[in-house]
Design a protein around this motif. Structure first.
Motif, PDB file in Angstrom:
ATOM      1  N   ALA A  43      34.699  38.529  48.515  1.00 31.26           N
ATOM      2  CA  ALA A  43      35.752  39.328  47.880  1.00 31.26           C
ATOM      3  C   ALA A  43      35.275  39.905  46.563  1.00 31.26           C
ATOM      4  O   ALA A  43      34.481  39.302  45.837  1.00 31.26           O
ATOM      5  N   LYS A  44      35.750  41.084  46.266  1.00 29.18           N
ATOM      6  CA  LYS A  44      35.377  41.758  45.028  1.00 29.18           C
ATOM      7  C   LYS A  44      36.489  41.626  43.994  1.00 29.18           C
ATOM      8  O   LYS A  44      37.653  41.404  44.330  1.00 29.18           O
ATOM      9  N   LYS A  45      36.116  41.772  42.740  1.00 25.91           N
ATOM     10  CA  LYS A  45      37.089  41.864  41.662  1.00 25.91           C
ATOM     11  C   LYS A  45      37.436  43.341  41.468  1.00 25.91           C
ATOM     12  O   LYS A  45      36.548  44.190  41.416  1.00 25.91           O
ATOM     13  N   GLY A  46      38.729  43.647  41.372  1.00 28.21           N
ATOM     14  CA  GLY A  46      39.171  45.020  41.206  1.00 28.21           C
ATOM     15  C   GLY A  46      39.311  45.393  39.737  1.00 28.21           C
ATOM     16  O   GLY A  46      39.831  44.617  38.930  1.00 28.21           O
ATOM     17  N   ILE A  47      38.843  46.580  39.385  1.00 29.17           N
ATOM     18  CA  ILE A  47      38.965  47.121  38.023  1.00 29.17           C
ATOM     19  C   ILE A  47      39.679  48.466  38.125  1.00 29.17           C
ATOM     20  O   ILE A  47      39.260  49.341  38.882  1.00 29.17           O
ATOM     21  N   LEU A  48      40.761  48.619  37.359  1.00 35.16           N
ATOM     22  CA  LEU A  48      41.518  49.866  37.374  1.00 35.16           C
ATOM     23  C   LEU A  48      41.495  50.494  35.989  1.00 35.16           C
ATOM     24  O   LEU A  48      42.048  49.948  35.029  1.00 35.16           O
ATOM     25  N   LEU A  49      40.812  51.631  35.863  1.00 37.98           N
ATOM     26  CA  LEU A  49      40.798  52.407  34.630  1.00 37.98           C
ATOM     27  C   LEU A  49      41.932  53.426  34.697  1.00 37.98           C
ATOM     28  O   LEU A  49      42.051  54.154  35.683  1.00 37.98           O
ATOM     29  N   VAL A  50      42.761  53.484  33.673  1.00 42.96           N
ATOM     30  CA  VAL A  50      43.903  54.403  33.688  1.00 42.96           C
ATOM     31  C   VAL A  50      43.913  55.248  32.414  1.00 42.96           C
ATOM     32  O   VAL A  50      44.006  54.714  31.305  1.00 42.96           O
ATOM     33  N   ASN A  51      43.803  56.554  32.573  1.00 45.48           N
ATOM     34  CA  ASN A  51      43.953  57.465  31.449  1.00 45.48           C
ATOM     35  C   ASN A  51      45.307  58.159  31.550  1.00 45.48           C
ATOM     36  O   ASN A  51      46.079  57.905  32.477  1.00 45.48           O
TER      37      ASN A  51
END
Length: 349
Positions: free
Chosen positions: A2-10
Motif C-alpha cells: 500500500a502507498k501513502k497518499g499525498i494531496l497538494l491543494v492550491n
C-alpha cells in the motif's frame, strides 16, 4: 504494498481565460462562506448580482495577459511541476495528487484517485504558507466533508502552515539574490489581503487582536495561528536571511475586495507613499503564494509597476515565487517524511 497518499491543494484557476470560465471560477470561489463570511442571502446577492457579472469580463482580460498557449495558467503549470517533482522525490511508496480548491483538478477527483488506489493514509498539504480560514481552513472543510461520506476512510492528516519553514525561506531569498536586493531603494513583502473581521474572528483569546498595539509584529502563543502575524514573521525571516535591515522593508497586503476594511497597510498606499518619498526602485516579494499567478505576475508587475511609474518611480521588480525550485521541493519532501508516520494521522469522524 500500500502507498501513502499525498494531496497538494492550491487555490484554483479558471480552465481557460474565457469570460464564461472565469465567471464559473469566481462564482465557486466567492460563494465559499469562508471567503465572503457574511449572511448567506447577502453573499448570494453580492456574488451573483454584483461582483461576478462586473468582475468576470475584467478578470478574463487580465488572465489572457498571463495565459500561455502551451502551458495555460501559470499557477496550474507550476502546481503540476511541483506535484511531479515531489512524486519523483518520494518514489513508489507514495502517490501524489494535485487539486485546486476551486475548479480543476477538483479535490473530489483527486481524493477519488487516492481512494481507488487503496492508499493506507492521506496527508493533505494546503499550498498556503500562512494559515487563513479562507484558504487553508476552506481546504480542511472541503476534504473532511467529502471524506466523511466514504464507508472506510483511511487515516488523514493536514499540514496547518509552513510560514517559518527554513527551506521555503531560503528559496525566496535565493530567488532574490539575482536582483541584488541591496541595490533597491526599498523592499516590499506584499501578502494577499484579508478582511479585518476575519483576523478578529481568529483571535480566540478575545483580548489580543483588538487590545494590543502592533499585535501582529511579533508571533507568540496568543497569535501563532493568525494570518497577519504569520505573514510578518515570514517577512522577518526572509529579511534576516538576506541581511535586510528593518528600516529598509515594509510588510503590506494586496488584492482588496469590497468596501469593508482589510488588513493594512495596503500595498497600493505603501507604493504611493514610497514614490512620494522619492524612492525609485522597489523589489517586491509575495510570500503568500507558492506559485506565480495573476496576483503576482500581473497585479504586482503590471498594475503596481504602472502605478509607481505614474507617481514618479522607475521600477517595480517582482521576486519570483517558489514555483518548481528544487529547494522548495526539498521543503515539501521533508514535510511529507516528517508527517508520514501513522501516529501523526487521525481517522475521519
Amino acid at each position: 504494498m500500500a502507498k501513502k497518499g499525498i494531496l497538494l491543494v492550491n487555490l484554483g484557476t479558471p480552465d481557460t481565460p474565457s469570460t464564461a470560465d472565469v465567471r464559473r471560477y469566481l462564482d465557486e470561489f466567492l460563494m465559499d462562506p469562508r471567503v465572503i463570511d457574511v449572511n448567506p442571502a447577502l453573499r448570494t446577492f453580492l456574488v451573483k448580482a454584483v461582483i461576478v457579472p462586473f468582475r468576470a469580463p475584467k478578470s478574463a482580460k487580465l488572465y489572457k495577459e498571463i495565459w500561455s498557449d502551451t502551458t495555460g495558467s501559470p499557477l496550474k503549470h507550476y502546481s503540476i511541476l511541483q506535484r511531479d517533482a515531489l512524486q519523483q522525490r518520494l518514489g513508489d511508496g507514495y502517490m501524489v495528487e494535485l487539486a485546486m480548491r476551486y475548479q480543476n483538478p477538483s479535490i473530489e477527483s483527486a481524493l477519488d484517485n487516492l481512494k481507488n488506489a487503496l492508499v493506507e493514509s492521506i496527508l493533505v498539504i494546503p499550498m498556503f504558507p500562512q494559515y487563513a480560514s479562507a484558504s487553508t481552513g476552506s481546504v480542511y472543510e472541503k476534504v473532511m466533508r467529502l471524506m466523511k461520506e466514504w464507508p472506510t476512510p483511511p487515516p488523514v492528516s493536514f499540514i496547518n502552515s509552513f510560514y517559518d519553514d527554513d527551506l521555503m525561506i531560503k528559496t525566496f531569498a535565493d530567488n532574490a539574490l539575482k536582483y541584488n536586493p541591496g541595490s533597491y531603494d526599498h523592499i516590499l513583502f506584499s501578502f494577499h489581503g484579508l478582511p479585518q473581521r476575519q483576523l478578529i474572528k481568529a483571535d480566540h483569546t478575545h483580548s489580543w487582536c483588538l487590545k494590543v498595539n502592533d499585535c501582529c509584529q511579533t508571533i507568540n502563543d496568543k497569535n501563532k495561528f493568525c494570518y497577519s502575524a504569520q505573514s510578518y514573521h515570514t517577512a522577518k525571516l526572509i529579511a534576516a536571511e538576506l541581511n535586510i535591515p528593518k528600516e529598509k522593508y515594509t510588510v503590506c497586503f494586496q488584492s482588496r475586495l469590497g468596501s469593508d476594511p482589510w488588513v493594512q497597510p495596503y500595498t497600493s498606499e505603501v507604493i504611493a507613499q514610497l514614490a512620494k518619498e522619492g524612492k525609485k526602485r522597489l523589489l517586491v516579494f509575495c510570500p503568500a503564494f507558492v506559485a506565480d499567478c495573476l496576483e503576482t505576475v500581473y497585479e504586482v508587475t503590471e498594475e503596481y509597476g504602472a502605478e509607481f511609474r505614474h507617481l514618479g518611480g522607475e521600477e517595480v521588480q517582482l521576486v519570483e515565487s517558489l514555483n518548481d525550485s528544487p529547494t522548495f521541493i526539498d521543503a515539501l519532501e521533508r514535510m511529507v517524511r516528517r508527517n508520514s508516520s501513522l501516529d501523526q494521522f487521525q481517522p475521519v469522524a
